[in-house]
Design an enzyme around this catalytic site. Structure first.
Site, short mmCIF file in Angstrom:
data_model
loop_
_atom_site.label_atom_id
_atom_site.label_comp_id
_atom_site.label_asym_id
_atom_site.label_seq_id
_atom_site.Cartn_x
_atom_site.Cartn_y
_atom_site.Cartn_z
N SER A 138 4.76 -17.58 -35.46
CA SER A 138 5.43 -16.31 -35.73
C SER A 138 6.58 -16.11 -34.77
CB SER A 138 4.45 -15.15 -35.57
OG SER A 138 3.28 -15.38 -36.30
N1 SAH Z 1 -0.87 -17.62 -34.03
C1 SAH Z 1 -0.30 -18.84 -34.52
C2 SAH Z 1 0.31 -18.64 -35.88
C3 SAH Z 1 -0.15 -19.70 -36.83
S1 SAH Z 1 0.21 -19.41 -38.52
C4 SAH Z 1 0.67 -19.44 -33.51
O1 SAH Z 1 0.93 -18.83 -32.46
O2 SAH Z 1 1.15 -20.54 -33.76
C5 SAH Z 1 -1.35 -18.88 -39.14
C6 SAH Z 1 -2.47 -19.84 -39.07
O3 SAH Z 1 -3.59 -19.26 -39.74
C7 SAH Z 1 -2.25 -21.19 -39.75
O4 SAH Z 1 -2.39 -22.21 -38.81
C8 SAH Z 1 -3.36 -21.27 -40.82
O5 SAH Z 1 -3.91 -22.55 -40.99
C9 SAH Z 1 -4.38 -20.30 -40.23
N2 SAH Z 1 -5.37 -19.79 -41.18
C10 SAH Z 1 -5.19 -19.36 -42.46
N3 SAH Z 1 -6.37 -18.96 -42.98
C11 SAH Z 1 -7.31 -19.13 -42.00
C12 SAH Z 1 -8.72 -18.91 -41.92
N4 SAH Z 1 -9.44 -18.45 -42.95
N5 SAH Z 1 -9.36 -19.20 -40.77
C13 SAH Z 1 -8.67 -19.68 -39.70
N6 SAH Z 1 -7.36 -19.92 -39.72
C14 SAH Z 1 -6.67 -19.65 -40.85
#
Ligand code: SAH
Length: 266
Positions: A113
């Site tokens: 993000s």
């Molecule tokens: N906070 C992260 C943002 C990653 S984007 C950072 O700082 O990089 C959001 C993430 O949520 C993705 O990696 C995706 O795989 C994950 N995601 C989506 N659904 C999910 C679920 N049910 N459980 C765990 N992770 C999930």
């Protein structure tokens, strides 16, 4: 299963001393935000852009000044973002963009993000509290950047990722930072993580149709949950839920664009 990235490896010198300071106290008193003049910043930007990363602190401070100008006021959040070396969480080809206010690809179709969104969400999670938050659950570890920022404003961070490739990448990224209060979990975050509950804060980096019931169940009374959630108009907005003695108070805030919350692991 919880994992502690606790390997004794080095952090860049400036950040390392700040992280230690931040682990004993929170807030602006112990972690002042450095101000950098415009003329001092330009060479640092170039150094990072060329892949040398000689003075990431200067570029980071510039990012924090921008966050301030955008309206982020929580000093603990600004201070945490001033400490975490965001460039260590992105692919080397994207290092020159690491401190720009933009989301970036982190592999497997996911994104880190943008700084402004990370700051905004953690500010909402803290809701002006003066001390550290207690246990926090993050859904969507991704590259681990937000988990690192959270680790400086909360006592314990449980971060779940459903994609094995990203879970491993986050482990690798966080290893050098030595953050013993970050626990990475490879699992489906839709069901939360009951072992760490109740949580003072729950923050999702992926957007679902609605807030999953287990997250509400695992929220402490007085705790807050921040999650991008689908609106009736088929868009996505930030939803804040606060658990009170008598129930849940929900507030729908601005429109956002997050990757989808998916079930199962892969
Ligand atoms: N906070 C992260 C943002 C990653 S984007 C950072 O700082 O990089 C959001 C993430 O949520 C993705 O990696 C995706 O795989 C994950 N995601 C989506 N659904 C999910 C679920 N049910 N459980 C765990 N992770 C999930």
């Amino acid at each position: 299963m919880t994992k502690r990235p606790g390997f004794p490896v080095q952090l860049d010198r400036v950040s390392s001393s700040l992280v230690r300071a931040g682990s004993t106290r929170t807030g602006a008193q112990t972690m002042p935000v450095t101000k950098t003049s415009v003329s001092a910043r330009a060479p640092a930007l170039q150094a990072v852009a060329s892949g040398l990363g000689l003075d990431s602190q200067a570029v980071r401070s510039r990012m924090v000044e921008k966050l301030r100008a955008q309206g982020v006021t929580d000093e603990a959040v600004l201070s945490a973002m001033n400490q975490v070396p965001r460039h260590q969480f992105v692919e080397s080809a994207l290092v020159n963009q690491a401190y720009e206010d933009t989301s970036l690809p982190i592999g497997l179709g996911q994104t880190i993000s943008k700084p402004n969104v990370v700051a905004r969400m953690i500010e909402l999670l803290r809701a002006g509290r003066s001390g550290k938050l207690g246990r926090v659950l993050e859904i969507g570890t991704g590259c681990g950047y937000q988990a690192a920022v959270l680790s400086l404003v909360a006592t314990e961070v449980y971060s779940i990722e459903r994609l094995r490739g990203l879970h491993d990448k986050a482990k690798e990224n966080l290893r050098t930072l030595r953050l013993p209060n970050v626990h990475l979990i490879f699992a489906d975050g839709m069901i939360g993580f009951p072992k760490g509950a109740p949580y003072a804060g729950i923050i999702s980096a992926a957007g679902g149709e609605q807030v999953p019931q287990p997250w509400l169940d695992q929220l402490a009374v007085g705790g807050r949950l921040i999650a991008p959630t689908a609106t009736a108009q088929g868009q996505q907005a930030l939803v804040v839920v606060e658990r009170t003695d008598t129930g849940f108070q929900k507030e729908v805030l601005e429109a956002v664009h997050f990757v989808p919350l998916k079930s199962g692991v892969a």
